[in-house]
Design an enzyme around this catalytic site. Structure first.
Site, short mmCIF file in Angstrom:
data_model
loop_
_atom_site.label_atom_id
_atom_site.label_comp_id
_atom_site.label_asym_id
_atom_site.label_seq_id
_atom_site.Cartn_x
_atom_site.Cartn_y
_atom_site.Cartn_z
CG HIS A 99 -4.99 -34.55 -7.56
ND1 HIS A 99 -4.20 -33.71 -6.81
CD2 HIS A 99 -6.15 -33.85 -7.79
CE1 HIS A 99 -4.85 -32.58 -6.58
NE2 HIS A 99 -6.02 -32.62 -7.16
CG HIS A 128 -9.19 -33.22 -3.72
ND1 HIS A 128 -10.33 -32.53 -4.06
CD2 HIS A 128 -8.22 -32.77 -4.54
CE1 HIS A 128 -10.06 -31.72 -5.06
NE2 HIS A 128 -8.78 -31.84 -5.37
CD GLU A 183 -6.57 -29.82 -2.85
OE1 GLU A 183 -5.74 -30.48 -3.49
OE2 GLU A 183 -7.34 -29.01 -3.40
C1 BGC Z 1 -6.56 -28.64 -8.08
C2 BGC Z 1 -7.48 -28.21 -9.18
C3 BGC Z 1 -8.16 -29.43 -9.75
C4 BGC Z 1 -8.89 -30.12 -8.64
C5 BGC Z 1 -9.53 -31.38 -9.14
C6 BGC Z 1 -7.36 -29.35 -7.04
O1 BGC Z 1 -6.50 -29.84 -6.05
O2 BGC Z 1 -5.88 -27.56 -7.52
O3 BGC Z 1 -6.77 -27.55 -10.19
O4 BGC Z 1 -9.03 -29.10 -10.78
O5 BGC Z 1 -7.99 -30.45 -7.63
O6 BGC Z 1 -10.45 -31.81 -8.22
#
Ligand code: BGC
Length: 374
Positions: free
Chosen positions: A130, A201, A339
């Protein structure tokens, strides 16, 4: 006097029958803060149907989202915190956030463009997740325009920000329609070749955030294939048909039915944490990617996008120690994320659609979250 009394009683009756008791959401005062000389605030979008979404320019985060059930009763259906300090001290740091430059994982935190190799923070085991340590979810976005139905913000990410090359100028627009849709539109330009994969998210629970698990929600996903992963959640590069796997959501299926299956891919994700290859409509415009229905409240969430993939994540890393708004606890598997995105680790995977952005190109991405009732 008596007439006034009866009118008052009538008004009370009408009010309670329509059931539109709106619980107080977040207090904007708790979001007023200057951080590193930049002003953080809370902005409210509200439509004619009474749908209300609050967003802070810290991380471009959706903080609360009031959506009606089939009787018109509003509930806040997304995870978040009551104050900016909640976000600054958060244990789980992505609630409601705008994610960038690269949503999801990049293997070993490295990729190359031409002959140049770039190194990113390895903030998720050996991988980069991210956008790194100080990704877009933690930046203070500049608000360009705001009215009751729209918030437009921008962010300039400098050359080598978190290890990514080139200055990137991003515009992000949140528009609430009177059809209870939130249309999120991203646009970005760079001055050197770079990689980009933006997403949102938000964690949703259609019972209301903090009101139990999402295992009884029925999910439909417009995907025939998913991208299988290794033990560090990096795609292997293959496309696996969903048929005869716990990942088949072509027909509406309860999320909880197969979430504990004896399946290696489920075990790696500790539940659902996987990218789907979306079926696109022939004309390539925004298509319906996912539908979630929660039978008790009747709430339905539809997700539309023009992106090739969607990450379906069931909050498997939430451990019941995340106190959110109004002291509610966000427990294990009590929220889901959908997402819209390019596939994880695309910069290192030539078989996946390219995520490279060159100076003569404009990155665009549309994601629509639409609420209704059934
Ligand atoms: C991921 C997860 C991660 C989470 C964190 C998601 O987009 O796929 O693996 O733990 O984000 O918030």
């Amino acid at each position: 006097m008596r007439t006034i009394f009866y009118l008052f009683l009538l008004a009370l009756l009408v009010f309670s029958c329509t059931g539109k008791q709106v619980p107080p959401t977040v207090d904007a005062k708790n979001f007023d803060k200057a951080i590193e000389g930049k002003q953080v605030k809370l902005f409210t979008l509200k439509n004619q149907k009474g749908m209300e979404i609050t967003v802070t320019n810290f991380g471009g985060r959706i903080v609360s989202w009031l959506a009606p059930d089939r009787n018109g009763k509003m509930e806040d259906v997304v995870f978040g915190y009551d104050s900016i300090d909640g976000y600054l001290n958060a244990k789980e740091s992505y609630f409601g956030a705008a994610i960038g430059r690269y949503g999801n994982r990049i293997a070993r935190g490295e990729f190359s463009i031409g002959d140049i190799q770039y190194k990113l923070a390895q903030n998720n085991g050996v991988n980069s997740l991210h956008g790194g340590v100080n990704g877009f979810s933690k930046k203070i976005w500049e608000v360009v325009q705001n009215n009751p139905l729209e918030l437009n913000c921008k962010l300039v990410s400098p050359d080598m920000d978190e290890g990514y090359p080139g200055e990137l100028s991003v515009s992000m627009n949140y528009r609430l329609t009177n059809d209870n849709e939130l249309i999120i539109q991203y646009e970005a330009k760079c001055d050197k070749p770079t990689v980009i994969n933006l997403t949102n998210h938000s964690y949703f629970n259609l019972h209301g955030a903090g009101n139990g698990t999402i295992l009884d929600h029925q999910l439909t996903l417009n995907a025939d294939f998913f991208t299988p992963i290794d033990s560090t959640l990096i795609p292997t590069g293959e496309f696996t048909p969903v048929e005869n796997t716990p990942f088949d959501f072509k027909k509406p299926t309860e999320i909880g039915t197969r979430i504990n299956s004896d399946d290696q891919q489920i075990k790696y994700g500790l539940g659902y944490d996987i990218n789907y290859v979306l079926v696109k409509s022939a004309d390539q415009i925004t298509t319906l990617a996912a539908t979630v229905f929660e039978p008790q409240s009747g709430r339905v969430l539809e997700v539309f996008t023009d992106q090739p993939g969607i990450q379906f994540y069931t909050g498997n890393f939430l451990d019941g120690t995340y106190p959110g708004k109004k002291g509610k606890i966000y427990g294990y598997r009590s929220g889901f994320c959908l997402e819209t995105q390019h596939y994880p680790n695309s910069p290192n995977q030539p078989k996946f659609p390219s995520v490279q952005l060159n100076p003569d190109q404009v990155y665009t991405h549309t994601c629509i979250y639409k609420f209704s009732v059934k």
